[in-house]
Scaffold this motif. Structure first.
Motif, PDB file in Angstrom:
ATOM      1  N   SER A  30      11.016 -14.128   3.568  1.00 34.10           N
ATOM      2  CA  SER A  30      10.866 -12.863   2.841  1.00 34.10           C
ATOM      3  C   SER A  30      10.618 -11.714   3.802  1.00 34.10           C
ATOM      4  N   TRP A  31       9.755 -11.939   4.780  1.00 26.75           N
ATOM      5  CA  TRP A  31       9.481 -10.895   5.780  1.00 26.75           C
ATOM      6  C   TRP A  31      10.736 -10.528   6.560  1.00 26.75           C
ATOM      7  N   SER A  71      13.303  -8.724   3.804  1.00 17.50           N
ATOM      8  CA  SER A  71      12.897  -7.683   2.862  1.00 17.50           C
ATOM      9  C   SER A  71      12.540  -6.388   3.567  1.00 17.50           C
ATOM     10  N   VAL A 121      10.696  -4.265   1.740  1.00 17.88           N
ATOM     11  CA  VAL A 121       9.536  -3.893   0.934  1.00 17.88           C
ATOM     12  C   VAL A 121       8.399  -4.845   1.264  1.00 17.88           C
ATOM     13  N   GLY A 122       7.221  -4.274   1.511  1.00 17.72           N
ATOM     14  CA  GLY A 122       6.058  -5.113   1.742  1.00 17.72           C
ATOM     15  C   GLY A 122       5.594  -5.102   3.183  1.00 17.72           C
ATOM     16  N   PHE A 128       2.591 -10.318   2.792  1.00 19.47           N
ATOM     17  CA  PHE A 128       3.401 -11.246   2.000  1.00 19.47           C
ATOM     18  C   PHE A 128       2.538 -12.435   1.610  1.00 19.47           C
ATOM     19  N   ASN A 163       8.944  -4.557  -8.781  1.00 17.55           N
ATOM     20  CA  ASN A 163       9.440  -4.636  -7.400  1.00 17.55           C
ATOM     21  C   ASN A 163       8.849  -5.817  -6.644  1.00 17.55           C
ATOM     22  N   MET A 164       8.157  -6.700  -7.380  1.00 16.05           N
ATOM     23  CA  MET A 164       7.555  -7.922  -6.849  1.00 16.05           C
ATOM     24  C   MET A 164       6.363  -7.655  -5.940  1.00 16.05           C
ATOM     25  N   CYS A 165       5.776  -6.479  -6.048  1.00 15.79           N
ATOM     26  CA  CYS A 165       4.529  -6.199  -5.335  1.00 15.79           C
ATOM     27  C   CYS A 165       3.358  -6.418  -6.289  1.00 15.79           C
ATOM     28  N   PRO A 172       1.473  -2.111   0.360  1.00 12.66           N
ATOM     29  CA  PRO A 172       2.212  -3.002  -0.542  1.00 12.66           C
ATOM     30  C   PRO A 172       2.076  -4.478  -0.167  1.00 12.66           C
ATOM     31  N   LYS A 222       3.713  -7.866  -0.992  1.00 12.35           N
ATOM     32  CA  LYS A 222       4.916  -8.466  -1.587  1.00 12.35           C
ATOM     33  C   LYS A 222       4.621  -9.893  -2.024  1.00 12.35           C
ATOM     34  N   VAL A 278       5.780 -13.542  -3.280  1.00  9.77           N
ATOM     35  CA  VAL A 278       6.915 -14.426  -3.036  1.00  9.77           C
ATOM     36  C   VAL A 278       6.763 -15.641  -3.942  1.00  9.77           C
TER      37      VAL A 278
END
Length: 274
Positions: free
Chosen positions: A119-120, A123, A125-126, A129, A162-164, A233, A235, A237
């Motif tokens: 994800s890092w 992405s 965003v974030g 994580f 936004n999955m945050c 933010p 994020k 997962v």
């Protein structure tokens, strides 16, 4: 060339379980189980290493006996996050992504950590994580039963589009009106259980240490609320235990019994021992 560092904070002085990282689960010290998991992830990722961060000589001796890289950190660290940064300040290089794999999380599936790394890397965003699982209705009932015995075991999270993360709590959130109607419509409850595993960018981790303990962090005893309250933010997962039973950490004698039961029923992770 991005560098990944898995830090395993291992504190001896737990109030409820003194010497917790050294306690054995199904015949193997808890910390060694966590180190096995970190080693497995490192073998699957370039420029990835792991190190134990501790303030205790007995834990250091266990690491030496098993050729595990470790670093002594300050006795004054108040959280695993603070211990991570204290360790990083002692390194001769700056990692790009730091994973905080708590030393009391011996049943953390390696693929959870890999999901944070993925994800890092993918992405935009974030800055922090962390994983979560969706609870089925039976799993929600189990969490409710657990909280009757150990009310501060298990953390839930609310997540934005936004999955945050919106908020974390030791209470079960959200409250569910017309629960029976919900049950007839979906297999999964609206409750998301947070997994106590974190990945930070270096800048986010550094910022954390410059901020004062936040209001809801104090109320809940959840360090991640400091990020939320300072608009950094987080994020979320989504992960899955892939058919295994799971738990996010060992906080009590009852949790040790749960962990041993899970191992007995599900077997060990397929990890080469250190």
């Amino acid at each position: 060339m991005k560098k990944i560092l898995i830090v395993i904070p291992a504190r001896f002085g737990s109030t409820r379980l003194p010497g917790k990282p050294l306690l054995k689960i199904a015949g193997r010290e808890m910390l060694l189980r966590v180190a096995d998991i970190a080693q497995d992830v490192c073998l699957s990722n370039e420029h990835c290493r792991f190190v134990v961060a501790t303030d205790n000589e007995q834990i250091g001796e266990l690491c030496e006996q098993h050729n595990i890289d470790f670093q002594y950190t300050s006795e004054h660290c108040k959280s695993g996050t603070e211990r991570c940064f204290d360790l990083i300040e002692k390194l001769d290089y700056q990692p790009d992504f730091i994973i905080n794999l708590q030393g009391d999380n011996p049943l953390c599936p390696p693929w959870f950590i890999q999901s944070l790394i993925d994800s890092w890397s993918q992405s935009d965003v974030g800055e922090v994580f962390t994983p979560f699982v969706r609870l089925t209705w039976p799993e929600l009932d189990t969490l409710r039963e657990v909280k009757q015995v150990t009310p501060f075991s298990g953390t839930t999270v609310q997540v934005a589009k936004n999955m945050c993360a919106l908020s974390f709590s030791k209470n079960i959130i959200p409250a569910i009106r017309k629960e029976e109607q919900w049950k007839g419509e979906t297999e999964f409850s609206p409750v998301l259980r947070h997994i106590g595993l974190y990945g930070y960018t270096f800048d986010a981790l550094k910022a954390y240490l410059s901020m004062e303990e936040s209001h809801y962090e104090k109320c809940e005893g959840l360090e991640q609320m400091r990020f939320i309250e300072n608009a950094i933010p987080v994020k979320m997962v989504e992960v899955s235990y892939q058919g295994r039973d799971g738990m996010s950490g060992v906080d009590s004698p009852e949790d040790i019994q749960r962990a041993e039961k899970i191992i007995a029923e599900n077997g060990e992770f397929d990890i080469e021992q250190l």
